[in-house]
Design a protein around this motif. Sequence first.
Motif, PDB file in Angstrom:
ATOM      1  N   PHE A   1      -3.575   5.172  -2.849  1.00  0.00           N
ATOM      2  CA  PHE A   1      -4.739   5.846  -2.486  1.00  0.00           C
ATOM      3  C   PHE A   1      -4.249   7.117  -2.141  1.00  0.00           C
ATOM      4  O   PHE A   1      -3.791   7.193  -1.117  1.00  0.00           O
ATOM      5  CB  PHE A   1      -5.272   4.968  -1.137  1.00  0.00           C
ATOM      6  CG  PHE A   1      -6.538   5.480  -0.546  1.00  0.00           C
ATOM      7  CD1 PHE A   1      -7.823   5.196  -1.120  1.00  0.00           C
ATOM      8  CD2 PHE A   1      -6.625   6.318   0.366  1.00  0.00           C
ATOM      9  CE1 PHE A   1      -8.967   5.686  -0.568  1.00  0.00           C
ATOM     10  CE2 PHE A   1      -7.705   6.748   1.011  1.00  0.00           C
ATOM     11  CZ  PHE A   1      -8.951   6.583   0.413  1.00  0.00           C
ATOM     12  N   GLY A   2      -4.782   7.966  -2.964  1.00  0.00           N
ATOM     13  CA  GLY A   2      -4.335   9.263  -2.568  1.00  0.00           C
ATOM     14  C   GLY A   2      -4.893  10.232  -3.691  1.00  0.00           C
ATOM     15  O   GLY A   2      -5.733  10.022  -4.415  1.00  0.00           O
TER      16      GLY A   2
ATOM     17  N   PRO B   1       0.949  -1.101   0.166  1.00  0.00           N
ATOM     18  CA  PRO B   1       0.097   0.121   0.067  1.00  0.00           C
ATOM     19  C   PRO B   1       0.905   1.272  -0.070  1.00  0.00           C
ATOM     20  O   PRO B   1       1.942   1.282   0.479  1.00  0.00           O
ATOM     21  CB  PRO B   1      -0.734   0.082   1.174  1.00  0.00           C
ATOM     22  CG  PRO B   1       0.239  -0.913   2.376  1.00  0.00           C
ATOM     23  CD  PRO B   1       0.581  -2.074   1.202  1.00  0.00           C
ATOM     24  N   ARG B   2       0.273   2.180  -0.738  1.00  0.00           N
ATOM     25  CA  ARG B   2       0.932   3.666  -0.627  1.00  0.00           C
ATOM     26  C   ARG B   2      -0.191   4.668  -0.632  1.00  0.00           C
ATOM     27  O   ARG B   2      -1.225   4.819  -1.291  1.00  0.00           O
ATOM     28  CB  ARG B   2       1.661   3.966  -1.916  1.00  0.00           C
ATOM     29  CG  ARG B   2       2.374   5.401  -1.938  1.00  0.00           C
ATOM     30  CD  ARG B   2       2.894   5.637  -3.257  1.00  0.00           C
ATOM     31  NE  ARG B   2       3.380   6.961  -3.525  1.00  0.00           N
ATOM     32  CZ  ARG B   2       3.591   7.493  -4.485  1.00  0.00           C
ATOM     33  NH1 ARG B   2       3.111   6.873  -5.838  1.00  0.00           N
ATOM     34  NH2 ARG B   2       3.945   8.710  -4.512  1.00  0.00           N
ATOM     35  N   ILE B   3      -0.426   4.906   0.780  1.00  0.00           N
ATOM     36  CA  ILE B   3      -1.460   5.710   1.346  1.00  0.00           C
ATOM     37  C   ILE B   3      -1.143   7.142   1.371  1.00  0.00           C
ATOM     38  O   ILE B   3      -0.474   7.318   2.450  1.00  0.00           O
ATOM     39  CB  ILE B   3      -2.374   4.925   2.288  1.00  0.00           C
ATOM     40  CG1 ILE B   3      -2.815   3.403   2.188  1.00  0.00           C
ATOM     41  CG2 ILE B   3      -3.407   5.634   3.080  1.00  0.00           C
ATOM     42  CD1 ILE B   3      -3.292   2.687   3.187  1.00  0.00           C
ATOM     43  N   ILE B   4      -1.757   8.036   1.044  1.00  0.00           N
ATOM     44  CA  ILE B   4      -1.482   9.357   1.263  1.00  0.00           C
ATOM     45  C   ILE B   4      -2.598   9.787   2.351  1.00  0.00           C
ATOM     46  O   ILE B   4      -3.758   9.723   1.961  1.00  0.00           O
ATOM     47  CB  ILE B   4      -1.779  10.476   0.050  1.00  0.00           C
ATOM     48  CG1 ILE B   4      -0.563   9.778  -0.786  1.00  0.00           C
ATOM     49  CG2 ILE B   4      -1.276  11.568   0.332  1.00  0.00           C
ATOM     50  CD1 ILE B   4       0.485   9.774  -0.596  1.00  0.00           C
TER      51      ILE B   4
ATOM     52  N   TYR C   1     -10.131  11.389  -3.868  1.00  0.00           N
ATOM     53  CA  TYR C   1      -8.934  10.753  -4.123  1.00  0.00           C
ATOM     54  C   TYR C   1      -9.182   9.794  -5.335  1.00  0.00           C
ATOM     55  O   TYR C   1     -10.241   9.455  -5.751  1.00  0.00           O
ATOM     56  CB  TYR C   1      -8.431  10.015  -2.939  1.00  0.00           C
ATOM     57  CG  TYR C   1      -7.720  10.507  -1.800  1.00  0.00           C
ATOM     58  CD1 TYR C   1      -7.431  11.921  -1.735  1.00  0.00           C
ATOM     59  CD2 TYR C   1      -6.937   9.905  -0.888  1.00  0.00           C
ATOM     60  CE1 TYR C   1      -6.785  12.763  -0.853  1.00  0.00           C
ATOM     61  CE2 TYR C   1      -6.017  10.658  -0.052  1.00  0.00           C
ATOM     62  CZ  TYR C   1      -6.117  12.013  -0.003  1.00  0.00           C
ATOM     63  OH  TYR C   1      -5.240  12.539   1.003  1.00  0.00           O
ATOM     64  N   VAL C   2      -8.188   9.108  -5.599  1.00  0.00           N
ATOM     65  CA  VAL C   2      -8.367   8.089  -6.617  1.00  0.00           C
ATOM     66  C   VAL C   2      -7.515   6.531  -5.991  1.00  0.00           C
ATOM     67  O   VAL C   2      -6.791   6.902  -5.105  1.00  0.00           O
ATOM     68  CB  VAL C   2      -7.433   8.265  -8.027  1.00  0.00           C
ATOM     69  CG1 VAL C   2      -8.022   9.595  -8.666  1.00  0.00           C
ATOM     70  CG2 VAL C   2      -6.007   8.672  -7.735  1.00  0.00           C
ATOM     71  N   PHE C   3      -8.003   5.503  -6.268  1.00  0.00           N
ATOM     72  CA  PHE C   3      -7.467   4.231  -5.941  1.00  0.00           C
ATOM     73  C   PHE C   3      -7.227   3.517  -7.095  1.00  0.00           C
ATOM     74  O   PHE C   3      -8.061   3.335  -8.110  1.00  0.00           O
ATOM     75  CB  PHE C   3      -8.286   3.530  -4.895  1.00  0.00           C
ATOM     76  CG  PHE C   3      -7.845   2.265  -4.553  1.00  0.00           C
ATOM     77  CD1 PHE C   3      -6.783   1.944  -3.857  1.00  0.00           C
ATOM     78  CD2 PHE C   3      -8.474   1.052  -5.195  1.00  0.00           C
ATOM     79  CE1 PHE C   3      -6.159   0.684  -3.851  1.00  0.00           C
ATOM     80  CE2 PHE C   3      -8.002  -0.205  -5.199  1.00  0.00           C
ATOM     81  CZ  PHE C   3      -6.836  -0.457  -4.060  1.00  0.00           C
TER      82      PHE C   3
END
Length: 377
Positions: A205-206, A151-154, A188-190
């Motif tokens: 997710f950001g 995951p790369r979550i902002i 956001y966009v995923f």
Amino acid sequence: MSSRWTLTVMVGPAVPIPLPRAVLDDLASVEVTHTAERRKPGGFRLQFVLGKRSPLHTIFLAAGGALPPILRTLIVATIDGTPHVLMDGVVTKQEVTPGSDPSHDMLSVTGVDLTAVMGLIDFSGTPFPAMPIEARVAVILAKYAMFGVVPRIIPTVLFEAPLPTERIPSQKGTDLEYVNTLAEEVGYVFYLEPGPVPGMTTAYFGPEIKLGVPQPALSTNMDAHTNVESLSFSLDTEEKTMPVTVIQELMSKIPIPIPLPDINPLNPLLGVVPLLAKRIEYVKDSAKRSPIQAVLHAMARAAGTADGVNGLGTLDVLRYGRPLQARRLVGVRGAGIAFDGLHFVQRVTHRIKRGEYKQEFALARNGLVSTLPAVPV
């Protein structure tokens, strides 16, 4: 395939393994598409020449109906020694059609990225007590670590963790549906992006970010420096809309309309001459959201119609030097004063045949005339 590049296709129910040489020899074409459109996953299609005794009957057709019902597929192009992961997905459809001669058919294997796995099971009702949106997304994505999903979550500016005594958020629908819904709530966009190494996928997710180091320039009408086969642009602002969200002042309860421009620090103006919106649209469901949620949601809607400059083109990947990536910036030169400069890569389609690797691409921008004196080559 070529002295400069090779193609590797790996298939397996859990851990994919490379296809044997005999099967790769029957591979007629490969198509992989990635797009920046919301809720639209990456997809792929493999076409094989299918003989009566081909091992493809076992590898795809028989394995596709076995348990577990997930046939994972990795497609990797290695160019000048550097691997580029084009797809990490699962097979969703297989189709056999008549071939050019009676003893051979054509097998088409179609699939999408790993978001297909996230959409398999309905987890409605799963509680997330005292968890902000970021924590809920992290908990959901942790299930898919076995597939190499990182995951790369902002974090959002909206920190909202309801007290369990007041409200406990619960999931509605599959993991994919719920994460997409959370993304839209905060503008956001995923999406999933395969790589950077085979077997790893980044789950982003950001906010949609249109910043960063641009890819090597696409050059057209520049004689020996031309590295695209075709590139054309159009200007269309008919769909460009400025959303207006209405929030309520807490003390007086007076509704306050707030127009949201499509330019913000994460979606900067890529052209000197901005394209003005022709229509104003009031966001109808803003009353259901908190003021910050309403503003973020409206900003995302504004960004969705911001790009009136659109480009379409094709290129030979070996001449360009590497695959062009979607959701990145790229420079354009030689297209004229109005269209030169940085563009956002909206969509790429890889088309691979024996001895040939080409791409179709779509570009988008929110203004005319470059903001830079020159783009990186």
